[in-house]
Every structure is written in structure tokens, then in C-alpha cells.
Design an enzyme around this catalytic site. Structure first.
Site, short mmCIF file in Angstrom:
data_model
loop_
_atom_site.label_atom_id
_atom_site.label_comp_id
_atom_site.label_asym_id
_atom_site.label_seq_id
_atom_site.Cartn_x
_atom_site.Cartn_y
_atom_site.Cartn_z
N LYS A 130 -14.68 8.31 -0.57
CA LYS A 130 -13.63 8.45 -1.59
C LYS A 130 -13.06 7.06 -1.86
O LYS A 130 -12.35 6.50 -1.04
CB LYS A 130 -12.51 9.39 -1.15
CG LYS A 130 -11.68 9.81 -2.36
CD LYS A 130 -10.25 10.12 -2.09
CE LYS A 130 -9.33 8.97 -1.99
NZ LYS A 130 -9.13 8.16 -3.22
N CYS A 185 -5.62 -7.61 3.59
CA CYS A 185 -4.99 -7.03 4.78
C CYS A 185 -4.62 -8.10 5.80
O CYS A 185 -3.60 -8.00 6.47
CB CYS A 185 -5.90 -5.99 5.40
SG CYS A 185 -7.57 -6.59 5.64
N GLY A 240 -6.81 1.26 4.66
CA GLY A 240 -5.66 1.44 3.77
C GLY A 240 -4.38 1.14 4.52
O GLY A 240 -4.38 0.41 5.53
N SER A 241 -3.30 1.70 4.04
CA SER A 241 -1.98 1.39 4.60
C SER A 241 -1.79 2.06 5.96
O SER A 241 -2.40 3.09 6.25
CB SER A 241 -0.90 1.87 3.64
OG SER A 241 -0.99 3.27 3.50
N THR A 242 -0.91 1.49 6.74
CA THR A 242 -0.60 2.06 8.06
C THR A 242 0.03 3.44 7.93
O THR A 242 -0.27 4.35 8.70
CB THR A 242 0.31 1.09 8.84
OG1 THR A 242 -0.45 -0.10 9.10
CG2 THR A 242 0.79 1.69 10.15
N GLU A 243 0.86 3.59 6.90
CA GLU A 243 1.53 4.89 6.69
C GLU A 243 0.49 6.00 6.51
O GLU A 243 0.55 7.05 7.17
CB GLU A 243 2.39 4.75 5.45
CG GLU A 243 3.32 5.88 5.17
CD GLU A 243 3.90 5.73 3.75
OE1 GLU A 243 3.91 4.62 3.21
OE2 GLU A 243 4.31 6.77 3.21
N VAL A 244 -0.47 5.80 5.61
CA VAL A 244 -1.50 6.82 5.37
C VAL A 244 -2.44 6.90 6.57
O VAL A 244 -2.88 7.99 6.96
CB VAL A 244 -2.27 6.53 4.06
CG1 VAL A 244 -3.44 7.49 3.90
CG2 VAL A 244 -1.34 6.63 2.87
N GLY A 245 -2.71 5.77 7.20
CA GLY A 245 -3.57 5.76 8.38
C GLY A 245 -3.03 6.68 9.48
O GLY A 245 -3.80 7.39 10.14
N GLU A 296 -8.53 1.05 9.71
CA GLU A 296 -8.32 -0.38 9.40
C GLU A 296 -7.09 -0.45 8.52
O GLU A 296 -7.15 -0.07 7.34
CB GLU A 296 -9.54 -0.94 8.67
CG GLU A 296 -10.81 -0.98 9.48
CD GLU A 296 -10.74 -1.94 10.65
OE1 GLU A 296 -9.87 -2.85 10.63
OE2 GLU A 296 -11.52 -1.78 11.59
N GLU A 298 4.82 -5.59 5.49
CA GLU A 298 3.70 -6.04 4.66
C GLU A 298 4.10 -5.93 3.19
O GLU A 298 4.46 -4.85 2.72
CB GLU A 298 2.47 -5.17 4.93
CG GLU A 298 1.27 -5.61 4.13
CD GLU A 298 0.03 -4.74 4.37
OE1 GLU A 298 0.14 -3.51 4.27
OE2 GLU A 298 -1.04 -5.31 4.67
P1 NAD Z 1 -3.29 3.53 0.73
O1 NAD Z 1 -3.15 3.84 2.17
O2 NAD Z 1 -2.21 3.94 -0.19
O3 NAD Z 1 -4.64 4.15 0.14
C1 NAD Z 1 -5.88 3.90 0.74
C2 NAD Z 1 -6.82 5.05 0.44
O4 NAD Z 1 -6.30 6.23 1.04
C3 NAD Z 1 -6.99 5.36 -1.04
O5 NAD Z 1 -8.33 5.75 -1.27
C4 NAD Z 1 -6.06 6.55 -1.23
O6 NAD Z 1 -6.45 7.39 -2.30
C5 NAD Z 1 -6.22 7.28 0.08
N1 NAD Z 1 -5.09 8.13 0.46
C6 NAD Z 1 -3.79 7.99 0.11
N2 NAD Z 1 -3.06 8.98 0.68
C7 NAD Z 1 -3.91 9.73 1.40
C8 NAD Z 1 -3.75 10.88 2.23
N3 NAD Z 1 -2.56 11.43 2.44
N4 NAD Z 1 -4.85 11.39 2.84
C9 NAD Z 1 -6.06 10.83 2.67
N5 NAD Z 1 -6.27 9.75 1.89
C10 NAD Z 1 -5.21 9.20 1.27
O7 NAD Z 1 -3.52 1.95 0.69
P2 NAD Z 1 -3.72 1.03 -0.56
O8 NAD Z 1 -2.40 0.79 -1.18
O9 NAD Z 1 -4.83 1.54 -1.39
O10 NAD Z 1 -4.25 -0.32 0.12
C11 NAD Z 1 -3.43 -1.29 0.65
C12 NAD Z 1 -3.37 -1.18 2.15
O11 NAD Z 1 -4.69 -1.25 2.72
C13 NAD Z 1 -2.62 -2.35 2.76
O12 NAD Z 1 -1.75 -1.87 3.74
C14 NAD Z 1 -3.72 -3.20 3.38
O13 NAD Z 1 -3.28 -4.01 4.43
C15 NAD Z 1 -4.69 -2.16 3.82
N6 NAD Z 1 -6.02 -2.73 4.04
C16 NAD Z 1 -6.48 -2.88 5.33
C17 NAD Z 1 -7.71 -3.48 5.57
C18 NAD Z 1 -8.24 -3.66 6.97
O14 NAD Z 1 -9.43 -3.89 7.13
N7 NAD Z 1 -7.41 -3.58 7.99
C19 NAD Z 1 -8.49 -3.92 4.50
C20 NAD Z 1 -7.99 -3.74 3.20
C21 NAD Z 1 -6.75 -3.14 2.98
#
Ligand code: NAD
Length: 497
Positions: free
Chosen positions: A196, A305, A249-254, A271, A401
């Protein structure tokens, strides 16, 4: 609008077409018929519509991936064939590198030239590196003791097996590269994948899906569902048919994904975000350090990131280094990433632009000084490269961040203070040290709490080096041999002879 852009005809045609998702070997609309708009961040204009997948579409995709993994030519394929397919995919990406780069530029805002040299090239290199791993996944044999069966003879060994169906969810900052970080180890080990892409940036994932089919992968090995995190993302995360989730993605969603994964005991790699320090020691080559620190934060508009978003400089050089970085920032040309002379593109969205300028305004309200930049403009979602000084370590600007081109800079007096400041943050993704004092550098490295430490460079990633975070920056590692471990299970076999 597209007709006027200096892009390949193939890119123009790709963008103009009706986009569908790849599920099995079918290109499908969402079952609901719903679509969502994607935009060009450099202009704010709508580029097109993609299917807005929901639970029923994810269900189909997981079924297709399940069948490919359990019962298809893919499940019987030899490592050598998996290796060759990955090479073939990498070759096709090389053939279409310019198109992939233009799609990243138009959909993400980043420079097309940089996307071709960095995002696309790194993705190709990574797939080739992972192709090598396909033939090198090893188990081991062991000699068991079994004291309760003293007369027995045994053969015992440990198999390393593909984990199964992988659900991959990625962010928008490096759409193609992040997808390939998941795809590479999954395809090398024999897993199948449902990807996705981020809501904002599905185009390069759809192009990648086309290339996967052209490379000759069996149906269902790679599936792409476009949709929102709230609908498609949560459905994939909660699906009991997914054996492993891999998320960037973000720590919150992670955190949400980690919790949902535990409900099904789904294996999970996360990540996540970062707030990485750039530390300039007293002996550093100051010109090199200032240029490196500027690159560390301003590359990809700061939407990295592991961006070096906190700068700590030895007090005696602080003013000079900050002035040099501000000078570099002031000289940067902002604009459309299709223009090769542009140094910095727009942020991904209006929301991200507001978020970043919100942090800059907060800094001003709390008495910080904006040494350069600080403004936003349009059309498109631009924010000028910004350096902020006179901040406190506990300030939200230093702790959170921002994910934009905003550097917060503070002085330190000795190495202990540099370590304390660098580690005083909930994230732990990367850190760079700028110095030629071997002794000081080697004493610092073990004390820095982060998954990567760079010396006299920053955000330098290579397929052979594991990448991932300490603390709130995540769980698990991508790249290197570590990635193979995360896409496999161990099976212990004991045979009484
Ligand atoms: P995000 O967490 O908002 O979204 C990331 C992905 O998760 C998107 O595909 C989104 O559609 C999906 N998503 C959102 N809510 C979800 C849920 N409840 N359940 C399942 N999937 C969901 O992050 P973003 O704003 O797209 O990206 C920015 C973040 O990503 C930053 O915090 C950045 O540091 C992090 N990031 C980390 C790395 C790494 O390797 N550590 C690399 C790139 C980006």
C-alpha cells in the site's frame, strides 16, 4: 496542463491514463468504484485519480498473495530463478529510470534529476544486492544431546523459510525506494507482497507493478492497493492472512500498526520517524561540516527520516558554522523539480506546509531566532530552507520531528555535553559526527543511541548496511543481511534415526 511539461511522452501517457490497482494479474478499480485525487505538489494541481481501496479490495489482494505463496509456480521456484527475476526487474527499472524519476518528481515534488540519480538508482542497486541474497539463504545443522534418549541417533537441522505474505505500507518521501526496500528481501526469500503506497504518492508503485509483471513474476507475487491509511492501511494491518507487516512512516502510526500486528502475532518491522543530530567537533573541517550539515537537513526538502535536523556545534565555531549554513540556504533556488537548476522542491502537501510553518511560528513565539528562511509561498507547497537558533534543548522544536527544511542549532562545550544533547531525544535513527580526531570519534560512536552513525557524511545509505532505529525510531532493520532475517522464519527439525 500535462502537454506543456518537459517530460517524456511515456510519462505523460502514464499520468493521463485511468489508474487501476494490480491484484493477482488483473488491473482493477476499487470494488466500491471510489477514487481519490493525487496532486502535483509543485503546483497544487490535481494529476489524476487512483482507486480508493477498502477492506474488500485488500481481501482480494491478500488472497492473491496467499495463493501465490502457497500454491503457484512462485512457491516452487528455485533461488537461482528468484535471483534472475530480481535482476530482470532491476534491468527494467534501469530502462525506465527517467520515467520513474519523472513520476516521483510530479507526484512528490522532488527534483527529477535527483530522483533519477538517487531514488531510482538506489532502488535498482538495492534490488541487485538483494538478488544476490536469493541464493545465499542458509540454515544450519546442529548436534543435539537429548539426555533422556541416550541410545538414540539424531539428525537435527534448522531451516530458514520465507515468512509468507508480506503487507507493506510506506510513506511518501521516497515512494519508489521505500517500496523496493520491502520488495527486495521479500522477493529474494520467496515471499509474496501486498503493497500500500502512501495516499499522496501511488504513481511510481503502479509503474513498479507494471514492471514486475513485465519481468515475468507469477500472478499474485506482487499486488498494489492504492488507498488511504485509514481504509486500506488498517484493513491490511488487521488482516489475519498477512504473515508479516513492514511499515515505513510516522511513529504515531507505527505504534498503531505494532499493536494491531500483535493481535494476530503478525511479524512486524517498523521504520519510523527521527530527529537526528549533526555534531560538529572543535577540530572539524568547518567548510566541509557546514556544507554537510546543510545537505543533511535540506536534502529532499528535509523530508528524510534520518535528516540532520538538530545541529550541535562546538561553541567556538558555532556562529561561523551557522552563518555558513544560512549562506548556503539563502543561495538555494526553490522551484519545480522538473527544472534541473532547482535546488529544492515543494513539500508534499498543503498540510505538510502548514505543519512546518506552524513549528517555525511556534519557535518565534517562544523567543527563538530565525537565522534564515522561515517563509512559505505558493502556488505549490514551498517552505524556504530555515535555520533556527536561540532554542532550548527541551523545546518542542528540538524534541519533535518537523519533517521539513528546518534546522535547529545549538552550541556545546565538551564531548560529554555533545553526547548528552544528542541522546536527549525520544528518537534514535541516525547521527553524524564531523571531526578528524579519530580518538574522539571512536569514543563517541558507542555512546550515541542511534541505529546509524556517520562520520564526515550524513544519511549515506548502502544496501550492505542495516538501517533502522533505536528508541521511537522503530523496530527491526532494513537492508543488509538483517533484512533477510526479518523476511524469514526458522524451523527446527529433529529426526530420530
Ligand atoms: P504516515 O505514518 O502518516 O503514513 C505512512 C503510511 O501509513 C501511508 O501509506 C499511510 O497511508 C499509512 N497509514 C496511515 N495511517 C494508517 C493506519 N492507521 N493504519 C495503517 N496504515 C496507515 O507517515 P507519512 O506522513 O506518510 O511519512 C512521514 C513519516 O515517515 C515521518 O515520520 C518519517 O520520519 C517516516 N519515515 C521513516 C523512514 C525510516 O526508514 N525510518 C523512512 C521514511 C519516512
Amino acid at each position: 496542463m500535462l502537454a506543456a511539461l518537459p517530460i517524456l511522452t511515456q510519462t505523460r501517457d502514464f499520468i493521463a491514463r485511468r489508474h487501476r490497482m494490480l491484484i493477482g494479474d488483473q488491473w482493477l478499480d476499487a470494488a466500491s468504484g471510489n477514487t481519490m485525487s493525487i496532486r502535483n505538489p509543485a503546483t497544487g494541481e490535481v494529476l489524476g485519480e487512483v482507486p480508493a481501496a477498502a477492506k474488500e479490495d485488500v481481501e482480494l489482494a491478500v488472497q492473491a498473495a496467499r495463493q501465490a505463496f502457497d500454491d503457484s509456480p512462485w512457491s516452487r521456484m528455485r533461488p537461482r530463478e528468484r535471483q534472475n527475476l530480481l535482476w530482470r526487474l532491476a534491468d527494467l527499472m534501469e530502462r525506465d529510470a527517467r520515467q520513474l524519476a519523472e513520476l516521483e518528481c510530479l507526484n512528490n515534488g522532488k527534483s527529477a534529476a535527483v530522483a533519477q540519480a538517487m531514488d531510482v538508482q538506489l532502488a535498482i542497486d538495492f534490488l541487485r544486492y538483494m538478488a544476490g541474497w536469493a541464493t545465499k539463504v542458509e540454515g544450519l545443522t546442529v548436534e543435539p544431546s537429548l539426555p533422556l534418549m541416550p541410545d538414540g541417533q539424531f539428525h537435527a537441522y534448522v531451516r530458514r523459510e520465507a515468512v509468507g505474505v508480506v503487507g507493506a505500507i510506506v510513506a511518501w518521501n521516497f515512494p519508489l525506494l521505500l517500496a523496493c526496500w520491502k520488495l527486495g528481501p521479500a522477493l529474494a526469500t520467496g515471499c509474496s507482497v501486498v503493497l500500500k503506497p502512501a495516499d499522496e504518492t501511488p504513481l511510481s508503485a503502479l509503474k513498479l507493478a507494471e514492471l514486475v509483471l513485465e519481468a515475468g513474476y507469477p500472478a499474485g507475487v506482487f499486488n498494489v492497493v492504492t488507498g488511504t491509511g485509514l481504509q486500506a492501511g488498517t484493513a491490511l494491518t488487521a488482516h489475519p492472512g498477512v504473515d508479516k507487516l513492514t511499515f515505513t512512516g510516522s511513529t504515531e502510526v507505527g505504534k498503531q500498526i505494532g499493536r494491531a500486528a500483535m493481535d494476530n502475532m503478525t511479524r512486524v518491522t517498523l521504520e519510523l520517524g527521527g530527529k537526528s543530530p549533526t555534531i560538529v567537533l572543535a577540530d572539524a573541517d568547518l567548510q566541509q561540516a557546514a556544507a554537510g550539515a546543510a545537505q543533511a537537513i535540506f536534502f529532499n526538502q528535509g523530508q528524510v527520516c534520518c535528516a540532520g535536523s538538530r545541529l550541535y556545534v562546538h561553541r567556538k565555531h558555532f556562529d561561523n558554522v551557522v552563518a555558513d549554513i544560512a549562506g548556503i540556504a539563502n543561495g538555494m533556488k526553490l522551484g519545480n523539480g522538473l527544472d534541473p537548476s532547482v535546488d529544492m522542491g515543494p513539500l508534499i502537501s498543503a498540510r505538510q506546509q502548514e505543519r512546518v510553518t506552524g513549528y517555525i511560528d511556534l519557535g518565534r513565539q517562544l523567543g527563538a531566532t530565525v537565522a534564515c528562511g522561515g517563509e512559505s509561498f505558493g502556488p505549490g507547497y514551498f517552505v524556504k530552507p530555515t535555520v533556527i537558533v536561540d532554542v532550548d534543548q527541551k523545546h518542542r522544536l528540538v524534541q519533535e520531528e518537523i519533517f521539513g527544511p528546518v534546522l535547529v542549532a545549538m552550541p556545546f562545550d565538551d564531548l560529554d555535553e555533545a553526547v548528552r544533547l544528542a541522546n536527549d531525544n525520544p528518537y534514535g535513527l541516525g547521527a553524524s559526527i564531523w571531526s578528524n580526531d579519530l580518538s574522539a570519534v571512536h569514543r563517541l560512536i558507542p555512546r550515541i543511541k542511534s541505529g546509524s552513525v556517520w562520520v564526515n557524511c550524513h544519511s549515506a545509505l548502502d544496501p550492505c548496511l542495516p538501517f533502522g532505529g533505536y528508541k521511537l525510531s522503530g523496530v527491526g532493520r532494513e537492508m543488509g543481511a538483517a533484512a533477510i532475517e526479518h523476511y524469514t522464519e526458522l524451523k527446527s527439525v529433529l529426526i530420530s534415526l
